[in-house]
Design a protein around this motif. Structure first.
Motif, PDB file in Angstrom:
ATOM      1  N   ALA A  26       0.883  -1.488  -0.012  1.00  0.00           N
ATOM      2  CA  ALA A  26       0.132  -0.114  -0.020  1.00  0.00           C
ATOM      3  C   ALA A  26       1.157   0.832   0.058  1.00  0.00           C
ATOM      4  O   ALA A  26       0.873   2.227  -0.759  1.00  0.00           O
ATOM      5  CB  ALA A  26      -0.568  -0.237   1.628  1.00  0.00           C
ATOM      6  N   GLY A  27       2.175   0.944   0.684  1.00  0.00           N
ATOM      7  CA  GLY A  27       3.324   2.443   0.500  1.00  0.00           C
ATOM      8  C   GLY A  27       3.254   2.475  -0.449  1.00  0.00           C
ATOM      9  O   GLY A  27       3.464   4.068  -1.040  1.00  0.00           O
ATOM     10  N   ASP A  28       3.876   1.455  -0.943  1.00  0.00           N
ATOM     11  CA  ASP A  28       4.488   1.873  -2.621  1.00  0.00           C
ATOM     12  C   ASP A  28       3.369   2.032  -3.534  1.00  0.00           C
ATOM     13  O   ASP A  28       3.521   2.801  -4.639  1.00  0.00           O
ATOM     14  CB  ASP A  28       5.357   0.091  -2.861  1.00  0.00           C
ATOM     15  CG  ASP A  28       6.565  -0.376  -2.391  1.00  0.00           C
ATOM     16  OD1 ASP A  28       7.345   0.428  -1.978  1.00  0.00           O
ATOM     17  OD2 ASP A  28       6.598  -1.438  -1.791  1.00  0.00           O
ATOM     18  N   GLY A  29       2.121   1.495  -3.090  1.00  0.00           N
ATOM     19  CA  GLY A  29       1.391   1.780  -4.519  1.00  0.00           C
ATOM     20  C   GLY A  29       0.927   3.364  -4.516  1.00  0.00           C
ATOM     21  O   GLY A  29       0.249   3.735  -5.264  1.00  0.00           O
ATOM     22  N   SER A  30       1.190   4.546  -3.651  1.00  0.00           N
ATOM     23  CA  SER A  30       1.448   5.806  -3.330  1.00  0.00           C
ATOM     24  C   SER A  30       1.815   6.566  -4.366  1.00  0.00           C
ATOM     25  O   SER A  30       2.082   7.234  -4.957  1.00  0.00           O
ATOM     26  CB  SER A  30       1.658   6.259  -2.437  1.00  0.00           C
ATOM     27  OG  SER A  30       3.227   5.914  -1.709  1.00  0.00           O
ATOM     28  N   ARG A  31       3.048   5.394  -5.243  1.00  0.00           N
ATOM     29  CA  ARG A  31       4.108   6.309  -6.180  1.00  0.00           C
ATOM     30  C   ARG A  31       3.597   5.690  -7.183  1.00  0.00           C
ATOM     31  O   ARG A  31       4.553   5.396  -8.535  1.00  0.00           O
ATOM     32  CB  ARG A  31       5.416   5.624  -5.782  1.00  0.00           C
ATOM     33  CG  ARG A  31       5.806   6.863  -4.576  1.00  0.00           C
ATOM     34  CD  ARG A  31       7.600   6.499  -4.301  1.00  0.00           C
ATOM     35  NE  ARG A  31       7.373   4.894  -3.847  1.00  0.00           N
ATOM     36  CZ  ARG A  31       8.529   4.397  -4.093  1.00  0.00           C
ATOM     37  NH1 ARG A  31       9.112   4.509  -4.305  1.00  0.00           N
ATOM     38  NH2 ARG A  31       8.863   2.992  -3.902  1.00  0.00           N
ATOM     39  N   ILE A  32       2.294   4.418  -7.595  1.00  0.00           N
ATOM     40  CA  ILE A  32       1.699   3.910  -8.838  1.00  0.00           C
ATOM     41  C   ILE A  32       1.909   4.975 -10.140  1.00  0.00           C
ATOM     42  O   ILE A  32       1.773   4.610 -11.387  1.00  0.00           O
ATOM     43  CB  ILE A  32       1.176   2.907  -8.796  1.00  0.00           C
ATOM     44  CG1 ILE A  32       1.171   1.647 -10.012  1.00  0.00           C
ATOM     45  CG2 ILE A  32      -0.274   3.447  -8.425  1.00  0.00           C
ATOM     46  CD1 ILE A  32       2.053   0.895  -9.517  1.00  0.00           C
ATOM     47  N   GLU A  33       1.447   5.959  -9.761  1.00  0.00           N
ATOM     48  CA  GLU A  33       0.989   6.830 -10.621  1.00  0.00           C
ATOM     49  C   GLU A  33       1.866   7.948 -11.351  1.00  0.00           C
ATOM     50  O   GLU A  33       1.912   8.165 -12.554  1.00  0.00           O
ATOM     51  CB  GLU A  33      -0.633   8.347 -10.410  1.00  0.00           C
ATOM     52  CG  GLU A  33      -1.824   7.408  -9.774  1.00  0.00           C
ATOM     53  CD  GLU A  33      -2.173   6.807 -10.731  1.00  0.00           C
ATOM     54  OE1 GLU A  33      -1.943   6.568 -11.915  1.00  0.00           O
ATOM     55  OE2 GLU A  33      -2.883   5.684 -10.198  1.00  0.00           O
ATOM     56  N   GLU A  34       3.176   7.547 -10.923  1.00  0.00           N
ATOM     57  CA  GLU A  34       4.724   8.169 -11.467  1.00  0.00           C
ATOM     58  C   GLU A  34       5.335   7.674 -12.462  1.00  0.00           C
ATOM     59  O   GLU A  34       5.587   7.984 -13.514  1.00  0.00           O
ATOM     60  CB  GLU A  34       5.347   8.857 -10.558  1.00  0.00           C
ATOM     61  CG  GLU A  34       4.733   9.069  -8.978  1.00  0.00           C
ATOM     62  CD  GLU A  34       5.659   9.807  -7.853  1.00  0.00           C
ATOM     63  OE1 GLU A  34       7.287   8.861  -8.337  1.00  0.00           O
ATOM     64  OE2 GLU A  34       5.700  10.334  -7.047  1.00  0.00           O
ATOM     65  N   LEU A  35       4.916   5.807 -12.684  1.00  0.00           N
ATOM     66  CA  LEU A  35       5.886   4.820 -14.011  1.00  0.00           C
ATOM     67  C   LEU A  35       5.153   5.796 -14.800  1.00  0.00           C
ATOM     68  O   LEU A  35       6.251   5.604 -15.423  1.00  0.00           O
ATOM     69  CB  LEU A  35       4.345   3.987 -13.280  1.00  0.00           C
ATOM     70  CG  LEU A  35       5.661   3.285 -12.100  1.00  0.00           C
ATOM     71  CD1 LEU A  35       4.374   1.513 -12.364  1.00  0.00           C
ATOM     72  CD2 LEU A  35       6.889   2.282 -12.713  1.00  0.00           C
ATOM     73  N   ARG A  36       3.936   6.064 -15.247  1.00  0.00           N
ATOM     74  CA  ARG A  36       3.763   6.617 -16.575  1.00  0.00           C
ATOM     75  C   ARG A  36       4.358   8.019 -16.716  1.00  0.00           C
ATOM     76  O   ARG A  36       4.461   7.969 -18.147  1.00  0.00           O
ATOM     77  CB  ARG A  36       1.674   6.719 -16.526  1.00  0.00           C
ATOM     78  CG  ARG A  36       2.210   6.692 -18.114  1.00  0.00           C
ATOM     79  CD  ARG A  36       0.429   6.821 -18.552  1.00  0.00           C
ATOM     80  NE  ARG A  36       0.104   4.905 -18.260  1.00  0.00           N
ATOM     81  CZ  ARG A  36       0.368   4.529 -19.522  1.00  0.00           C
ATOM     82  NH1 ARG A  36       0.619   4.654 -20.943  1.00  0.00           N
ATOM     83  NH2 ARG A  36      -0.277   3.470 -19.523  1.00  0.00           N
TER      84      ARG A  36
END
Length: 358
Positions: free
Chosen positions: A173-183
């Protein structure tokens, strides 16, 4: 004199690989990966379970991010919702296991009588003594009591794995906070892969949400039928029907066997046959005819592949593999097939007719 023909366009260079060689390499790499998964299943199964749960509840973070909430709020919401989902399912399973132990104790006399009747019937039709004893032991109260003990032991073992699932959820869940930055960071280089993973996540969410809704409906309808037929232990069989609904194709059969056996013991063949007919009608109509209309466009797996995936991932990951079979098969197809523009035929074979023709 005719000019020499340049066939480099139709034949791969000596340093490259043809399609056959690439297929062999992909299959070899896949085999090595599966062996590694099997060897590390005690560690990987909780991690994969946590991943699927986090992916399923991730949209709540997206809504909070769009509303301008801080990242920690979205992370907390994902963790809380994931814990709530697992808590409800775990609580139902524990409740059913405890009630099953009480049911065996309450029905011990009827089970003992059924065991004796079954032995007499088998002897009357010429079945030898050893075979008769083995078959009759399946409904013996002592056997069912030991089964209840085995279930309790399995629940204890699952509780240990459950602890790791809860821990993984926090980190994911903590790592998921940066998932939108991948694109933003890698969209130019890995856009196709990110798109494929996005479709996979959407498919997983649609599959589990729809499965949960239809599973609850099917379980309640099964419970109403069992209550009307006066089959003991209705709450247990409702929980069992709901949980086994997550196992594709054969789940309802697994959930049907225990109440059918108990109906046979307490009410005879007519009651047992009524249970079988009711379960088949309810599950075929809702799970095979209605439910696919809601998930077919996002899952798109062939029936044979779906059935095989349940057996395959159960062997690789253990019992939880039966529940994770569809997400894991979709992930495998995403990583191996969907990102390859030349693999349309492979998509078609796996059941993805829509994208294979697109």
């Amino acid at each position: 004199m005719a000019d020499p023909v340049d066939d480099t366009a139709s034949h791969p260079a000596h340093g490259g690989f043809g399609s056959g060689a690439r297929l062999v390499i992909v299959l070899a790499a896949f085999g090595v990966a599966i062996v590694c998964l099997w060897l590390g299943r005690d560690l990987l199964a909780p991690a994969l379970t946590a991943l699927i749960v986090v992916v399923t509840v991730h949209p709540v973070r997206r809504r909070l991010d769009r509303a301008g909430a801080p990242r920690w709020v979205g992370t907390t919401a994902v963790i809380a919702l994931a814990y709530a989902v697992l808590g409800v399912i775990g609580g139902l399973i524990v409740f059913a296991a405890v009630q099953f132990g009480h049911l065996v104790a309450d029905q011990s006399a009827a089970l003992a009588s059924a065991t004796g009747s079954l032995e007499s019937f088998l002897k009357s039709v010429g079945v030898d003594t050893d075979t008769t004893a083995g078959i009759a032991s399946a409904v013996d109260p002592k056997t069912l009591a030991s089964a209840a003990g085995a279930i309790a032991h399995a629940v204890f073992s699952a509780a240990l794995a459950f602890f790791f699932v809860l821990a993984y959820i926090i980190f994911m869940a903590g790592d998921g906070s940066r998932i939108e930055e991948l694109r933003d960071e890698f969209g130019d280089w890995h856009g196709a892969l990110l798109d494929a993973l996005g479709r996979w996540a959407h498919g997983v969410r649609a599959y589990f949400v729809v499965n949960s809704i239809f599973g609850a409906i099917v379980a309640l309808l099964d419970g109403v039928v069992l209550w009307a037929l006066h089959v003991p232990g209705v709450p247990i069989w409702i929980v069992l029907a709901f949980v086994t609904n997550y196992v594709p194709n054969i789940g309802f059969v697994i959930g049907m066997i225990p109440p059918t056996v108990l109906a046979l013991v307490t009410g005879g063949w007519p009651q047992a046959l009524a249970v079988v007919v009711a379960y088949c009608v309810i599950n075929v109509v809702l799970q095979e005819l209605v439910q696919p209309r809601f998930v077919s466009s996002t899952v798109s797996l062939g029936l044979t592949l779906t059935f095989f995936s349940v057996l395959f991932w159960t062997v690789v990951l253990g019992p939880v593999g039966a529940i994770l079979a569809i997400p894991m098969t979709l992930l495998t197809r995403t990583l191996i097939v969907e990102i390859d523009p030349d693999a349309r035929w492979s998509r078609w074979i796996t059941g993805d007719r829509q994208r294979a023709s697109g």
